[in-house]
Enzyme design. Structure first.
Site, PDB file in Angstrom:
ATOM      1  N   HIS A 138     -14.655 107.387 -36.985  1.00 49.93           N
ATOM      2  CA  HIS A 138     -13.894 106.891 -38.128  1.00 49.93           C
ATOM      3  C   HIS A 138     -14.747 105.922 -38.893  1.00 49.93           C
ATOM      4  O   HIS A 138     -15.549 105.192 -38.311  1.00 49.93           O
ATOM      5  CB  HIS A 138     -12.582 106.214 -37.695  1.00 49.93           C
TER       6      HIS A 138
ATOM      7  N   ASN B  58     -18.055 101.781 -36.337  1.00 45.13           N
ATOM      8  CA  ASN B  58     -18.465 101.270 -35.034  1.00 45.13           C
ATOM      9  C   ASN B  58     -18.710 102.428 -34.074  1.00 45.13           C
ATOM     10  O   ASN B  58     -17.973 103.415 -34.102  1.00 45.13           O
ATOM     11  CB  ASN B  58     -17.365 100.362 -34.469  1.00 45.13           C
TER      12      ASN B  58
ATOM     13  N   HIS C 106     -14.230 102.706 -41.512  1.00 39.40           N
ATOM     14  CA  HIS C 106     -13.275 101.759 -42.082  1.00 39.40           C
ATOM     15  C   HIS C 106     -13.667 101.525 -43.533  1.00 39.40           C
ATOM     16  O   HIS C 106     -14.833 101.206 -43.813  1.00 39.40           O
ATOM     17  CB  HIS C 106     -13.354 100.402 -41.378  1.00 39.40           C
TER      18      HIS C 106
ATOM     19  N   ARG D  55      -3.877 104.678 -43.218  1.00 37.75           N
ATOM     20  CA  ARG D  55      -3.972 103.219 -43.196  1.00 37.75           C
ATOM     21  C   ARG D  55      -4.153 102.702 -41.766  1.00 37.75           C
ATOM     22  O   ARG D  55      -3.519 103.210 -40.832  1.00 37.75           O
ATOM     23  CB  ARG D  55      -2.713 102.589 -43.818  1.00 37.75           C
ATOM     24  N   ASP D  56      -5.032 101.706 -41.635  1.00 30.53           N
ATOM     25  CA  ASP D  56      -5.199 101.072 -40.331  1.00 30.53           C
ATOM     26  C   ASP D  56      -3.896 100.365 -39.950  1.00 30.53           C
ATOM     27  O   ASP D  56      -3.265  99.702 -40.774  1.00 30.53           O
ATOM     28  CB  ASP D  56      -6.362 100.068 -40.381  1.00 30.53           C
TER      29      ASP D  56
ATOM     30  N   GLU E 269     -13.356 100.999 -30.476  1.00 26.60           N
ATOM     31  CA  GLU E 269     -12.143 101.075 -29.647  1.00 26.60           C
ATOM     32  C   GLU E 269     -11.657 102.501 -29.489  1.00 26.60           C
ATOM     33  O   GLU E 269     -11.166 102.883 -28.432  1.00 26.60           O
ATOM     34  CB  GLU E 269     -11.027 100.237 -30.286  1.00 26.60           C
ATOM     35  N   VAL E 270     -11.715 103.267 -30.552  1.00 30.06           N
ATOM     36  CA  VAL E 270     -11.174 104.624 -30.522  1.00 30.06           C
ATOM     37  C   VAL E 270     -12.340 105.615 -30.602  1.00 30.06           C
ATOM     38  O   VAL E 270     -13.082 105.633 -31.597  1.00 30.06           O
ATOM     39  CB  VAL E 270     -10.205 104.858 -31.705  1.00 30.06           C
TER      40      VAL E 270
HETATM   41  P1  AMP Z   1     -12.770 100.620 -33.960  1.00 26.39           P
HETATM   42  O1  AMP Z   1     -12.809  99.296 -33.275  1.00 26.39           O
HETATM   43  O2  AMP Z   1     -13.839 100.776 -35.001  1.00 26.39           O
HETATM   44  O3  AMP Z   1     -12.744 101.775 -32.966  1.00 26.39           O
HETATM   45  O4  AMP Z   1     -11.441 100.645 -34.800  1.00 26.39           O
HETATM   46  C1  AMP Z   1     -10.248 101.249 -34.380  1.00 26.39           C
HETATM   47  C2  AMP Z   1      -9.208 100.912 -35.407  1.00 26.39           C
HETATM   48  O5  AMP Z   1      -8.098 101.744 -35.213  1.00 26.39           O
HETATM   49  C3  AMP Z   1      -8.714  99.475 -35.368  1.00 26.39           C
HETATM   50  O6  AMP Z   1      -8.957  98.850 -36.630  1.00 26.39           O
HETATM   51  C4  AMP Z   1      -7.206  99.622 -35.097  1.00 26.39           C
HETATM   52  O7  AMP Z   1      -6.438  98.682 -35.796  1.00 26.39           O
HETATM   53  C5  AMP Z   1      -6.948 101.031 -35.563  1.00 26.39           C
HETATM   54  N1  AMP Z   1      -5.810 101.728 -34.957  1.00 26.39           N
HETATM   55  C6  AMP Z   1      -5.505 101.804 -33.646  1.00 26.39           C
HETATM   56  N2  AMP Z   1      -4.434 102.578 -33.456  1.00 26.39           N
HETATM   57  C7  AMP Z   1      -4.054 103.009 -34.686  1.00 26.39           C
HETATM   58  C8  AMP Z   1      -3.015 103.846 -35.167  1.00 26.39           C
HETATM   59  N3  AMP Z   1      -2.123 104.415 -34.331  1.00 26.39           N
HETATM   60  N4  AMP Z   1      -2.922 104.067 -36.495  1.00 26.39           N
HETATM   61  C9  AMP Z   1      -3.810 103.501 -37.344  1.00 26.39           C
HETATM   62  N5  AMP Z   1      -4.828 102.712 -36.953  1.00 26.39           N
HETATM   63  C10 AMP Z   1      -4.943 102.464 -35.644  1.00 26.39           C
END
Ligand code: AMP
Length: 126
Positions: free
Chosen positions: A109, A96, A111, A34-35, A104-105
């Site tokens: 991944h 993304n 969504h 889960r996000d 961001e990460v």
């Molecule tokens: P993105 O902007 O596509 O890279 O999305 C990264 C997603 O990771 C965001 O929706 C965050 O809310 C989610 N996220 C960040 N840290 C965590 C975590 N520790 N566990 C679950 N989701 C996370």
């Protein structure tokens, strides 16, 4: 651009068990959880276990087994979460990538968002 994977990213730490997650599904090559900051009543992330940054990286470098596993895992999560189209109302799938995709990460991944009608696909730039 080369695909230099940073193994200190937060999803790599989740895969190593260094930080917790709320798992929805785990398969041989994929993990769904889960996000942490859900943007819909269903908001699940599906990641491959391998060190891939983005979908294009994954498509170029992953094995057939990893790609099949990941694709099937996405479908299975949709079914488990009650958003699959065979019996439910559908979902949005987003991945993304990089600076323009506002990723961001830096670990691939997707969504899966659903449980309600989504808003506009692309919001004003910010
Ligand atoms: P993105 O902007 O596509 O890279 O999305 C990264 C997603 O990771 C965001 O929706 C965050 O809310 C989610 N996220 C960040 N840290 C965590 C975590 N520790 N566990 C679950 N989701 C996370």
């Amino acid at each position: 651009m080369d695909y230099a994977y940073d193994d200190q990213n937060i999803f790599a730490k989740i895969l190593r068990g260094e930080i917790p997650n709320t798992t929805v599904l785990e398969t041989e090559h994929s993990l769904a959880f889960r996000d942490l900051y859900p943007q819909a009543s269903v908001h699940v992330l599906v990641i491959p276990k391998g060190p891939y940054i983005s979908y294009d990286h994954f498509a170029a470098a992953a094995s057939d087994a990893e790609i099949v596993d990941f694709t099937r895992a996405v479908g299975e999560v949709c079914r488990l979460e009650g958003v699959s189209l065979d019996a439910n109302d559908g979902f949005r799938l987003i991945s993304n990538a990089g600076e323009h995709g506002v990723q961001e990460v830096p670990h691939l991944h997707v969504h899966i968002l659903g449980g309600e009608r989504m808003g506009r696909m692309v919001q004003p730039k910010g």
